[in-house]
Design a protein around this motif. Sequence first.
Motif, PDB file in Angstrom:
ATOM      1  N   UNK A   6      20.725  22.587  72.502  1.00 27.33           N
ATOM      2  CA  UNK A   6      19.628  22.284  73.417  1.00 27.33           C
ATOM      3  C   UNK A   6      18.277  22.662  72.833  1.00 27.33           C
ATOM      4  N   UNK A  66      31.176  29.362  69.365  1.00 23.56           N
ATOM      5  CA  UNK A  66      30.410  29.242  68.118  1.00 23.56           C
ATOM      6  C   UNK A  66      28.945  29.607  68.287  1.00 23.56           C
ATOM      7  N   UNK A  67      28.314  29.041  69.308  1.00 23.43           N
ATOM      8  CA  UNK A  67      26.871  29.268  69.444  1.00 23.43           C
ATOM      9  C   UNK A  67      26.588  30.723  69.792  1.00 23.43           C
ATOM     10  N   UNK A 106      21.257  14.238  75.791  1.00 23.47           N
ATOM     11  CA  UNK A 106      21.262  14.976  74.525  1.00 23.47           C
ATOM     12  C   UNK A 106      22.331  16.056  74.511  1.00 23.47           C
ATOM     13  N   UNK A 110      24.397  33.318  67.614  1.00 28.34           N
ATOM     14  CA  UNK A 110      23.302  34.099  68.201  1.00 28.34           C
ATOM     15  C   UNK A 110      23.463  35.580  67.860  1.00 28.34           C
ATOM     16  N   UNK A 135      21.467  27.779  79.146  1.00 35.58           N
ATOM     17  CA  UNK A 135      20.975  26.403  78.953  1.00 35.58           C
ATOM     18  C   UNK A 135      22.111  25.409  78.715  1.00 35.58           C
ATOM     19  N   UNK A 136      23.187  25.869  78.076  1.00 35.30           N
ATOM     20  CA  UNK A 136      24.296  24.952  77.792  1.00 35.30           C
ATOM     21  C   UNK A 136      25.115  24.611  79.023  1.00 35.30           C
ATOM     22  N   UNK A 155      32.982  24.246  75.116  1.00 35.17           N
ATOM     23  CA  UNK A 155      31.866  24.583  74.237  1.00 35.17           C
ATOM     24  C   UNK A 155      32.212  25.687  73.247  1.00 35.17           C
ATOM     25  N   UNK A 170      20.204  38.391  75.794  1.00 31.89           N
ATOM     26  CA  UNK A 170      19.433  37.315  75.166  1.00 31.89           C
ATOM     27  C   UNK A 170      20.331  36.113  74.883  1.00 31.89           C
ATOM     28  N   UNK A 229      19.433  32.649  76.612  1.00 38.84           N
ATOM     29  CA  UNK A 229      18.859  31.636  75.737  1.00 38.84           C
ATOM     30  C   UNK A 229      19.867  30.622  75.226  1.00 38.84           C
ATOM     31  N   UNK A 230      21.155  30.994  75.189  1.00 38.90           N
ATOM     32  CA  UNK A 230      22.147  30.089  74.603  1.00 38.90           C
ATOM     33  C   UNK A 230      23.155  29.613  75.645  1.00 38.90           C
ATOM     34  N   UNK A 263      14.921  31.115  66.142  1.00 38.57           N
ATOM     35  CA  UNK A 263      15.678  31.931  67.100  1.00 38.57           C
ATOM     36  C   UNK A 263      15.791  33.398  66.690  1.00 38.57           C
ATOM     37  N   UNK A 312      25.922  14.722  73.701  1.00 38.17           N
ATOM     38  CA  UNK A 312      26.245  14.340  72.331  1.00 38.17           C
ATOM     39  C   UNK A 312      26.404  15.585  71.476  1.00 38.17           C
ATOM     40  N   UNK A 313      27.161  15.416  70.397  1.00 39.03           N
ATOM     41  CA  UNK A 313      27.305  16.592  69.521  1.00 39.03           C
ATOM     42  C   UNK A 313      26.761  16.289  68.153  1.00 39.03           C
TER      43      UNK A 313
END
Lengths: 239, 283
Positions: A88, B172-173, B279, B177, B194-195, B169, B186, B190-191, A97, B282-283
């Motif tokens: 995003x 991974x993200x 958006x 982070x 939003x997802x 999901x 955080x 932030x991650x 970041x 999609x990946x």
Amino acid sequence: MSLTVDSVTKKFARFPALNGASFVAPQGSFVSLLGPSGSGKTTLLRILGGLEFADSGSVRFADLNWLDMPARTRNAGFVFQQYALFKHMTVADNIAFGLRVRPRGRRPSKADIARRVKELLALVQLPGLDDRYPSQLSGGQRQRVALARALAIEPRMLLLDEPFGALDAKVRKELRADLRRIHDHAGVTTVFVTHDQEEAFAVADLVAVMKDGRIEQYGTPADVRKNPRTPFVSEFLSA
Amino acid sequence: MSKRFLNPTEDPLWLRLLLGAVAVGFIAVLLLLPLALVFKEAFANGVSAFWTAIVEPDALAAVKLSLIAAAIAVPFNTVFGIAAAWAVAKYDFPGKTVLVTLIDLPFSVSPVVAGLIYVLVFGMQGWFGPWLIDHDIHILFAVPGIVLATIFVTFPFVARELIPLMVDQGRDEEEAAATLGATGLQTFLRVTLPNIKWGLLYGILLCNARALGEFGAVSVVSGHIRGVTNTMPLHVQLLYDNYDYAGAFAVAALLAMLALLTLVLKSLLEWRYADELAASHRH
């Protein structure tokens, strides 16, 4: 400031992933962990990154007891096979970041962050893509962004988990050369996981051939190629 | 002119028309027609009659009680849903499947049974009944009971919406982070958030709609004290049973309007953020 990995073991629910892996990487060196699937190379890398925890053994980096530190404070840039970009966020926000989440006292100014993002985009050869989203990039471009994001925090160690595994042969070769150039430029100790021996030998200063959670042989590419120490290594290299 | 072949995934025209007609027909007869009738009956005696039925004190009390119950149940289940989905998606622990099954329990248990459970626990003959009476705490046939019953039946909505999304999901993200120096908070703000925000919003809207509309469980614990423990759906039934059709339909129309408002809100947000929504898929 060298990295010393000493008899690290790790057992998952049913099978042992690492059976006492040891190696020493001098400061600023580029080490490849090479081996077939299930040899424990990714587990070892994730332990170095703080994403997995060792059952026993020790890791020292400079004078730090590396395994006692959480991932957050290790300041080790990690590049994932599937990029793991923040979907995003724009490319620029992805790269920024690691700087933006720093505590206020250590956080660079907005202008400094913007400048750093520009520099990094130039370094990974993606100038002008700041405002794109990851979904608008090719696989090779995404991995370049992931590399820039990991470098943004000025890491003291760079860890790459099969970073080019999902890319086609031509892009792999380009990125490999760029990675080596970036490594030499930044001078950061780098550990690179791959199952592709050609890639490992082409890019690394030192290669650790792994099998069943152990390091079978560790040395310079020329040395390992010339004097394979076990039947497994010679067989793996001739495959 | 060359012969036109059918696209391999395209069915003949008559079949498409037939299937379309069946779908539209069902929606019209089963969904739209009853809804239209509710509004027709509500406004049968004019807008002022509708208004009189709504501002009547007992009706207003019912609206207020429904909104209070939703205002407590929805935030509670939002926090719980995020916590449960986070735990299930990001960590491995023994008893995970049991937890997921338990979250689904309110969907599989009849709301009436859910209400009876609270009677058994908090009622006069229940486990805590005598103790509660001694301490002059009123749960059953009072607002706390209604809130508890509402929380129970709307428990799974947010969690159910988020668990598959967050499992899909992966971690991974969040791992990325962490290696970049983010703290847990955080990373979440932030991650993770939003997802999941679209799934979360959808879960909250569904949870809210159900909280306002719940009948069965609330009916058992409410005691139907007019103007005190009647929610909107209960008030509709009360009016209807007393042959006050105009009043019943007026409150029913108001309830339907709240539900429609929820849907409009959702569509509006989807339209406003269409790009972002596309958006994120999609990946």
